[in-house]
Design an enzyme around this catalytic site. Structure first.
Site, PDB file in Angstrom:
ATOM      1  N   ASP A  28       0.899  -1.194   0.073  1.00 28.04           N
ATOM      2  CA  ASP A  28       0.158  -0.078  -0.026  1.00 28.04           C
ATOM      3  C   ASP A  28       0.581   1.380   0.046  1.00 28.04           C
ATOM      4  O   ASP A  28       0.427   2.192   0.441  1.00 28.04           O
ATOM      5  CB  ASP A  28      -0.928  -0.046   1.202  1.00 28.04           C
ATOM      6  CG  ASP A  28      -0.076  -0.180   2.468  1.00 28.04           C
ATOM      7  OD1 ASP A  28       0.895  -0.880   2.511  1.00 28.04           O
ATOM      8  OD2 ASP A  28      -0.621   0.385   3.521  1.00 28.04           O
ATOM      9  N   LYS A 141      -6.641  -0.647   6.398  1.00 27.04           N
ATOM     10  CA  LYS A 141      -5.380  -0.359   7.220  1.00 27.04           C
ATOM     11  C   LYS A 141      -5.140   1.188   7.655  1.00 27.04           C
ATOM     12  O   LYS A 141      -5.504   1.925   6.682  1.00 27.04           O
ATOM     13  CB  LYS A 141      -4.032  -0.714   6.483  1.00 27.04           C
ATOM     14  CG  LYS A 141      -2.789  -0.475   7.424  1.00 27.04           C
ATOM     15  CD  LYS A 141      -1.714  -0.540   6.519  1.00 27.04           C
ATOM     16  CE  LYS A 141      -0.796   0.872   6.366  1.00 27.04           C
ATOM     17  NZ  LYS A 141       0.416   0.644   5.994  1.00 27.04           N
ATOM     18  N   GLU A 183      -2.825  -0.120  13.382  1.00 22.65           N
ATOM     19  CA  GLU A 183      -1.478  -0.112  13.441  1.00 22.65           C
ATOM     20  C   GLU A 183      -1.041   1.140  14.189  1.00 22.65           C
ATOM     21  O   GLU A 183      -0.889   2.123  13.591  1.00 22.65           O
ATOM     22  CB  GLU A 183      -0.987  -0.247  11.897  1.00 22.65           C
ATOM     23  CG  GLU A 183       0.544  -0.080  11.672  1.00 22.65           C
ATOM     24  CD  GLU A 183       0.950  -0.064  10.304  1.00 22.65           C
ATOM     25  OE1 GLU A 183       0.104  -0.290   9.314  1.00 22.65           O
ATOM     26  OE2 GLU A 183       2.189  -0.048  10.103  1.00 22.65           O
ATOM     27  N   GLU A 185       2.363   2.200  14.955  1.00 23.19           N
ATOM     28  CA  GLU A 185       3.695   1.743  14.810  1.00 23.19           C
ATOM     29  C   GLU A 185       4.781   2.706  15.748  1.00 23.19           C
ATOM     30  O   GLU A 185       4.527   4.043  15.777  1.00 23.19           O
ATOM     31  CB  GLU A 185       4.317   2.051  13.501  1.00 23.19           C
ATOM     32  CG  GLU A 185       5.637   1.919  13.258  1.00 23.19           C
ATOM     33  CD  GLU A 185       6.303   1.908  11.681  1.00 23.19           C
ATOM     34  OE1 GLU A 185       5.175   1.785  10.751  1.00 23.19           O
ATOM     35  OE2 GLU A 185       7.236   1.428  11.556  1.00 23.19           O
ATOM     36  N   LYS A 225      -1.827  -4.603  14.467  1.00 23.31           N
ATOM     37  CA  LYS A 225      -0.360  -4.531  13.478  1.00 23.31           C
ATOM     38  C   LYS A 225       0.513  -3.795  14.032  1.00 23.31           C
ATOM     39  O   LYS A 225       0.613  -2.679  13.949  1.00 23.31           O
ATOM     40  CB  LYS A 225      -0.532  -3.939  11.991  1.00 23.31           C
ATOM     41  CG  LYS A 225       0.531  -3.834  11.294  1.00 23.31           C
ATOM     42  CD  LYS A 225       0.217  -3.818   9.902  1.00 23.31           C
ATOM     43  CE  LYS A 225       1.327  -3.514   8.916  1.00 23.31           C
ATOM     44  NZ  LYS A 225       1.153  -3.698   7.488  1.00 23.31           N
ATOM     45  N   SER A 296       2.407  -8.809   8.451  1.00 24.28           N
ATOM     46  CA  SER A 296       1.997  -7.952   7.535  1.00 24.28           C
ATOM     47  C   SER A 296       3.019  -7.139   7.048  1.00 24.28           C
ATOM     48  O   SER A 296       3.158  -5.935   7.200  1.00 24.28           O
ATOM     49  CB  SER A 296       0.785  -7.136   8.165  1.00 24.28           C
ATOM     50  OG  SER A 296       0.159  -6.112   7.320  1.00 24.28           O
ATOM     51  N   TYR A 355       5.919   6.685   4.656  1.00 23.98           N
ATOM     52  CA  TYR A 355       5.126   5.734   3.969  1.00 23.98           C
ATOM     53  C   TYR A 355       4.449   6.418   2.720  1.00 23.98           C
ATOM     54  O   TYR A 355       3.997   7.501   2.997  1.00 23.98           O
ATOM     55  CB  TYR A 355       4.259   4.716   4.819  1.00 23.98           C
ATOM     56  CG  TYR A 355       4.366   3.427   4.731  1.00 23.98           C
ATOM     57  CD1 TYR A 355       3.666   2.605   3.596  1.00 23.98           C
ATOM     58  CD2 TYR A 355       5.694   2.624   4.990  1.00 23.98           C
ATOM     59  CE1 TYR A 355       3.967   1.394   3.186  1.00 23.98           C
ATOM     60  CE2 TYR A 355       5.902   1.507   4.736  1.00 23.98           C
ATOM     61  CZ  TYR A 355       4.912   0.967   3.921  1.00 23.98           C
ATOM     62  OH  TYR A 355       5.365  -0.388   3.624  1.00 23.98           O
TER      63      TYR A 355
HETATM   64  P1  13P Z   1       6.818  -2.429   6.476  1.00 23.03           P
HETATM   65  O1  13P Z   1       6.832  -4.080   6.807  1.00 23.03           O
HETATM   66  O2  13P Z   1       7.829  -2.210   5.398  1.00 23.03           O
HETATM   67  O3  13P Z   1       7.129  -1.810   7.694  1.00 23.03           O
HETATM   68  O4  13P Z   1       5.586  -2.135   6.026  1.00 23.03           O
HETATM   69  C1  13P Z   1       4.211  -2.413   6.591  1.00 23.03           C
HETATM   70  C2  13P Z   1       3.097  -1.553   6.647  1.00 23.03           C
HETATM   71  O5  13P Z   1       2.317  -1.588   5.986  1.00 23.03           O
HETATM   72  C3  13P Z   1       3.534  -0.251   7.082  1.00 23.03           C
HETATM   73  O6  13P Z   1       2.422   0.540   7.280  1.00 23.03           O
END
Ligand code: 13P
Length: 355
Positions: A28, A141, A183, A185, A225, A296, A355
């Site tokens: 994505d 997501k 997610e 992160e 995630k 993922s 991203y």
């Molecule tokens: P990475 O596994 O490269 O961190 O990407 C996963 C993702 O979808 C990040 O939003």
């Protein structure tokens, strides 16, 4: 239509995505980010080349044996393969569930630390999700980002705002029948130890589930995630895979409700091999909880594949993708033998990655 009309379907979709031995292919990347990937193999970032690359991925015979779902960027969800069939049909033929990134990116968070962000895309999200559902998407997501710094980030404001955004998103897409991948992160940027990451991550994930509760999110129809619990990229004390696995499992056991059917990790800049080894180790140690621990991955599934593809080598690209998909499928069942599939040890971490 509302969440209650979709609840059984949401639960079934979340279970299918979290099926043991399968994981999610994250493809994505925004147009700008995929441009950097294509640039690394000297391929121009045109719509035709994005179509060729993603079309190659989505026609990999046997992929559905290891991959349950693929997260697409909006362009791809509405795009056809060069042969005229839609990308959605290509995935469905492989038995892979199409998903869609619905957030609209990060913006600075006023009043918080200088590196802190909020995630945008809530306006009109219920309606957008309904359009994506009509187009064949069955999950979504949203990526919120938190960063650990020596001067106190993540701030309470950032933790609260990002948790609330994730929960509002989750409820909104469930209203239209999409399973939300939640997610939060924690970036690897920084020199903090793994203990610091664990403490921050527990706080963040706990706040996320409090916000989900306040918004009436159907947890059985969601997936989490997270990043793995690792030290900062510049920390001099490198934890070995067993410590990473134990700390990650401990963090999750302390903060994720048992009703969540699956946890699918992002790779976050880990090398392909490290992402597989850490996941395998987590699935080889004793655990109190029974969620499926899967993957993922974006970079850790695509890196070797992109290099092998080189813009036109379909068979080599597909073989490389299948090798990493199989390796991670094995890792999600605790039976991956390190080095048994071709992979790269190259660190994929990039400071300040967007991203
Ligand atoms: P990475 O596994 O490269 O961190 O990407 C996963 C993702 O979808 C990040 O939003």
């Amino acid at each position: 239509m509302s969440l209650s009309d979709f609840s059984q379907e949401l639960i079934a979709t979340a279970r299918a995505l979290a099926e043991s031995g399968k994981g999610i292919l994250a493809v994505d990347e925004s147009t700008k980010t995929v441009g950097k990937r294509l640039g690394s193999i000297n391929v121009e970032n045109t719509e035709a080349n994005r179509q060729a690359y993603r079309g190659m991925l989505f026609t990999t015979a046997g992929l559905g044996q290891y991959i349950s779902g693929a997260i697409l960027y909006e362009e791809t969800l509405f795009q056809n393969h060069a042969d005229g069939e839609s990308m959605v049909q290509k995935l469905q033929k492989l038995g892979v569930i199409p998903g869609i990134k619905v957030d609209q990116g990060l913006r600075p968070l006023p009043g918080a630390g200088s590196v802190e962000t909020l995630c945008t895309g809530l306006d009109g999200l219920v309606e957008r999700a309904a359009d994506y559902y009509a187009q064949g998407a069955r999950f979504a997501k949203w990526r919120a980002v938190l960063q650990i710094t020596a001067d106190g980030c993540p701030s309470d404001l950032s933790v609260r705002e990002n948790a609330w955004g994730l929960a509002r998103y989750a409820r909104s897409v469930q209203e239209s029948g999409l399973v939300p991948i939640i997610e939060p992160e924690i970036l690897m940027d920084g020199d903090h130890t793994i203990e610091v990451t664990a403490a921050v991550q527990e706080r963040v994930i706990q706040e996320v589930y409090q916000a989900c509760h306040a918004n009436g999110v159907l947890l059985e129809g969601t997936l989490l995630k997270p990043s793995m619990t690792v030290q900062g990229a510049d920390c001099s004390q490198k934890a070995d895979p067993k410590i990473v696995a134990e700390m990650t499992v401990r963090t999750l056991e302390r903060s994720v409700p048992a009703s969540v059917p699956g946890i699918v990790f992002l790779s976050g800049g880990l090398s392909e091999e490290a992402a597989s080894i850490y996941l395998n180790t987590m699935n080889s140690i004793p655990k109190k909880a029974s969620w499926n621990l899967g993957f993922s991955y974006g970079r850790a599934l695509q890196h070797s594949c992109l290099k092998a593809w080189k813009g036109s080598e379909t068979e080599s690209g597909q073989a490389a993708l299948l090798a990493r998909a199989r390796a991670n499928s094995e890792a999600s069942q605790g039976c991956y033998v390190a080095g048994s599939q071709p992979s790269s040890d190259e660190q994929l971490f990039v400071a300040g990655y967007t991203y």
